[in-house]
Design a protein around this motif. Structure first.
Motif, mmCIF file in Angstrom:
data_model
loop_
_atom_site.group_PDB
_atom_site.id
_atom_site.type_symbol
_atom_site.label_atom_id
_atom_site.label_comp_id
_atom_site.label_asym_id
_atom_site.label_seq_id
_atom_site.Cartn_x
_atom_site.Cartn_y
_atom_site.Cartn_z
ATOM 1 N N THR A 331 0.833 -1.200 0.000
ATOM 2 C CA THR A 331 0.000 0.000 0.000
ATOM 3 C C THR A 331 0.871 1.255 0.000
ATOM 4 O O THR A 331 2.073 1.194 0.190
ATOM 5 N N PHE A 332 0.203 2.377 -0.200
ATOM 6 C CA PHE A 332 0.924 3.652 -0.231
ATOM 7 C C PHE A 332 1.658 3.900 1.078
ATOM 8 O O PHE A 332 2.734 4.484 1.103
ATOM 9 N N LEU A 333 1.075 3.421 2.169
ATOM 10 C CA LEU A 333 1.698 3.638 3.475
ATOM 11 C C LEU A 333 3.121 3.084 3.512
ATOM 12 O O LEU A 333 4.021 3.657 4.115
ATOM 13 N N GLU A 334 3.308 1.938 2.827
ATOM 14 C CA GLU A 334 4.644 1.344 2.784
ATOM 15 C C GLU A 334 5.618 2.252 2.036
ATOM 16 O O GLU A 334 6.747 2.451 2.474
ATOM 17 N N SER A 335 5.164 2.796 0.906
ATOM 18 C CA SER A 335 5.997 3.745 0.164
ATOM 19 C C SER A 335 6.387 4.901 1.060
ATOM 20 O O SER A 335 7.540 5.338 1.087
ATOM 21 N N ALA A 336 5.392 5.400 1.792
ATOM 22 C CA ALA A 336 5.640 6.545 2.671
ATOM 23 C C ALA A 336 6.640 6.183 3.760
ATOM 24 O O ALA A 336 7.520 6.980 4.099
#
Lengths: 408, 238
Positions: A331-336
């Protein structure tokens, strides 16, 4: 001391009251509609007392009343720093390596699990550092390549039975190709626009993984991925090689360590190479780099591909370790998170990013005692870190103060 | 004599705004040519179009008799065409030495690079004292020198310079123009100079072009332009 106190008491009190205002809705309003105050006040009192003690120590320190205590500590620190300089770097590196090697022998499963996580994120952080720290392109969809690597191994292994080691280069290559496919149309953009487009691409990859039922099995993920295996000599019936699956966590730890070391060495070499220099020139001023004969488009694409490559390796390992993948992990959270590691550790600094990855993985574990307030404490820790070390925990030596910081 | 650089009726635009409306100019080997004009006349765009940074809509750009319009910008330094861009645009977080190395980025001849490095340090002794310092920490004049030195590291046959005097103290400007003169004289380097400071530019140059709203309104020997009534009124503030 009194003087100092006069200066800050007003904002200090307002801050405490504000905290109370923030705490009460969190603690005092219950799902069944009742309101309570006692718990909020006890928690608030604990925090207020703690902070007040910190404030008093801070004030005492500022007015030099703590001289007798701080002076010896400062001296000791200086002496330690001087001692650290006399030991050559390779000794430190060797010591670190030895610690890393014996780590699984002296720790339990839980600690090993956290350490494997840290190592995976070191690979990811260093990969992203090529894109963000060196080439200066803000990439918010980096985790997509991690996903490509993970799914490459999962699919190749479950359908064709290809082993982990054979898949590693394939996963890296596929992630590389994904990097180029995503990079080619997006790299004409700069700055904020690039960030938004990469964010979109990251989501596209995740949504494809989530919805392409026939291939990826959608949100259920892919089960039954095999662990990495090696041929181990066996002397049971004469001499033969036996296929051994490395399911034990400490075997996996060593594989992760190997991957992380390969990543660290490659990124270091890239950093100090001609290509690394060219990447930095693109980060500094793209037009000027072009005028100096730097092929900016190709090099930006290369930065993307190299970053994706390390994510692909990490992804394949991640999948082999979990023996399961699902789109939820990308998910985007991982990228962040990965981006935070790079920024928090210090953009462009390899030891910084290693420390950043360790901090961001270990801190939430440390804060487990706070239970539901874990992420709150984690966020607070991040804010404090960025306040005190805006250039990162270990800022890169080559990358000095940014121009906008200097003006301030 | 064949011109080394020639612009033939070049049109260029930023979106719907026409920046160049048919610029034609010739630069001959070994000369200094000045382009003067007011703000927004298209001086910088002319240079950026020549270097392939700004795409052209119509017309052609010839370098050594061959068309270079449509070539990627990064191919030009290899052919001997380099620009010192407006506002210096050095790499602020790289050291002086690294900035210079990037000037020689496309070159592979180690020995030649070393020799050129020595040469630019001789031309700009200030930079020698600051090799390890980050480019962004230099003063304005030093940054301009670094930008010129960086461009010289590409071994250009034609050097395009955009406003080298911008925002610098008169004394520094004089130093920089001395060096421009020097490089032109001693190595026969062709220089195309864009300047707002018309007086200075025309004194340094052999020929000059006057640009107004995207077209060339006048071209002549620099001396003649310098003594032209209209020019004196419009650009020299008399």
């Amino acid at each position: 001391m009194i003087q100092e106190f006069k200066k800050i008491w007003k904002p200090y009190l307002i801050g405490l009251l504000w905290l109370l205002g923030l705490l009460w809705p969190l603690l005092g309003i219950h799902p069944d509609g009742t309101l309570s105050f006692a718990r909020t006040f006890t928690v608030w009192l604990y925090i207020a007392t703690g902070i007040s003690i910190c404030a008093v120590i801070y004030l005492l320190n500022k007015s030099d009343a703590l001289g007798p205590v701080t002076a010896p500590i400062g001296n000791a620190r200086k002496a330690l720093g001087a001692f650290g300089k006399t030991v050559p770097t390779w000794v430190w590196l060797l010591a670190l390596l030895v610690v890393a090697l014996i780590y699984p022998q002296v720790t339990n499963r839980y600690a090993q699990d956290v350490a494997v996580n840290v190592l995976i994120y070191i690979c990811l952080g260093l990969g992203l550092n090529i894109v963000v720290g060196l080439a200066g392109m803000l990439d918010l969809g980096y985790i997509a390549f991690y996903g490509v690597g993970a799914y490459s191994y999962a699919l190749l292994n479950t359908h064709f039975g290809i082993s982990f080691w054979a898949t590693l280069p394939i996963a890296a290559l596929l992630a590389c190709i994904a990097g180029c496919i995503i990079g080619y149309p997006t790299l004409r953009m700069r700055g904020d626009y690039l960030a938004i487009v990469t964010l979109g691409f990251g989501e596209i990859v995740r949504i494809i993984l989530n919805n392409w039922m026939s291939v990826t099995n959608g949100p259920n993920g892919i089960l039954g991925v095999k662990a990495p295996s090696i041929f181990w000599p066996s002397f049971a019936e004469g001499f033969s090689f036996e296929l051994l699956y490395l399911k034990k966590l400490h075997y996996l730890y060593y594989i992760a360590l190997g991957l992380a070391i390969i990543t660290i060495i490659s990124v270091r070499n890239l950093n100090y190479s001609r290509i690394g220099r060219a990447w930095e020139s693109i980060r500094e001023d793209e037009t000027a780099a072009e005028l100096m004969g730097v092929n900016t488009f190709l090099l930006k694409l290369l930065a993307y591909a190299m970053g994706a490559l390390f994510a692909g390796l990490a992804g394949a390992f991640f999948c082999a370790r979990m023996r399961f993948v699902s789109p939820e992990s990308f998910t985007f959270l991982e990228s962040a998170m990965v981006l935070s590691m790079v920024v928090l550790g210090g953009m462009g600094s390899i030891p910084g990013i290693m420390l950043g990855a360790a901090a961001l993985i270990v801190l939430p574990e440390v804060f487990r005692e706070f239970e539901t307030y874990r992420m709150l404490a984690f966020g607070l820790a991040m804010i404090v870190m960025m306040l005190f070390r805006p250039a990162g925990l270990i800022p890169a030596k080559r990358v000095g103060t940014r121009s906008e910081e200097k003006e301030g | 004599m064949e011109p080394i650089l020639e612009l033939k009726d070049v049109y260029s635009s930023y979106g719907s705004i026409k920046a160049l409306k048919g610029i034609s100019l010739k630069v001959f080997p070994g000369e200094i040519v000045a382009i003067i004009g007011a703000n927004g006349a298209g001086k910088s765009t002319t240079l950026m179009a020549t270097c392939g940074i700004v795409p052209i809509d119509k017309g052609d750009i010839l370098y050594q008799g061959k068309s270079i319009s449509g070539l990627m910008a990064e191919k030009l330094p290899i052919m001997g065409l380099c620009q010192v861009p407006e506002g210096r645009r050095i790499f602020p977080r790289l050291t002086v030495h690294e900035n210079l190395e990037l000037g020689a980025f496309y070159r592979k001849d180690r020995a030649g690079i070393e020799k050129d490095m020595e040469r630019v340090y001789d031309l700009f002794p200030v930079l020698r004292d600051r090799t390890k310092q980050q480019g962004g920490t230099l003063s304005g004049g030093e940054q301009q020198m670094l930008a010129i030195a960086r461009a010289l590291m590409t071994r250009p046959k034609v050097l395009l310079m955009d406003e080298p005097s911008l925002g610098l103290a008169p004394l520094i400007v004089q130093r920089i123009f001395d060096i421009i003169h020097d490089v032109n004289e001693s190595e026969g380097m062709t220089i195309l100079l864009v300047e707002q400071n018309a007086n200075l530019a025309l004194q340094a140059a052999q020929r000059g072009y006057v640009l107004e709203t995207g077209t060339v309104t006048m071209e002549d020997d620099a001396d003649k332009l310098l003594h032209n009534e209209e020019i004196r009124k419009a650009y020299l503030g008399e």
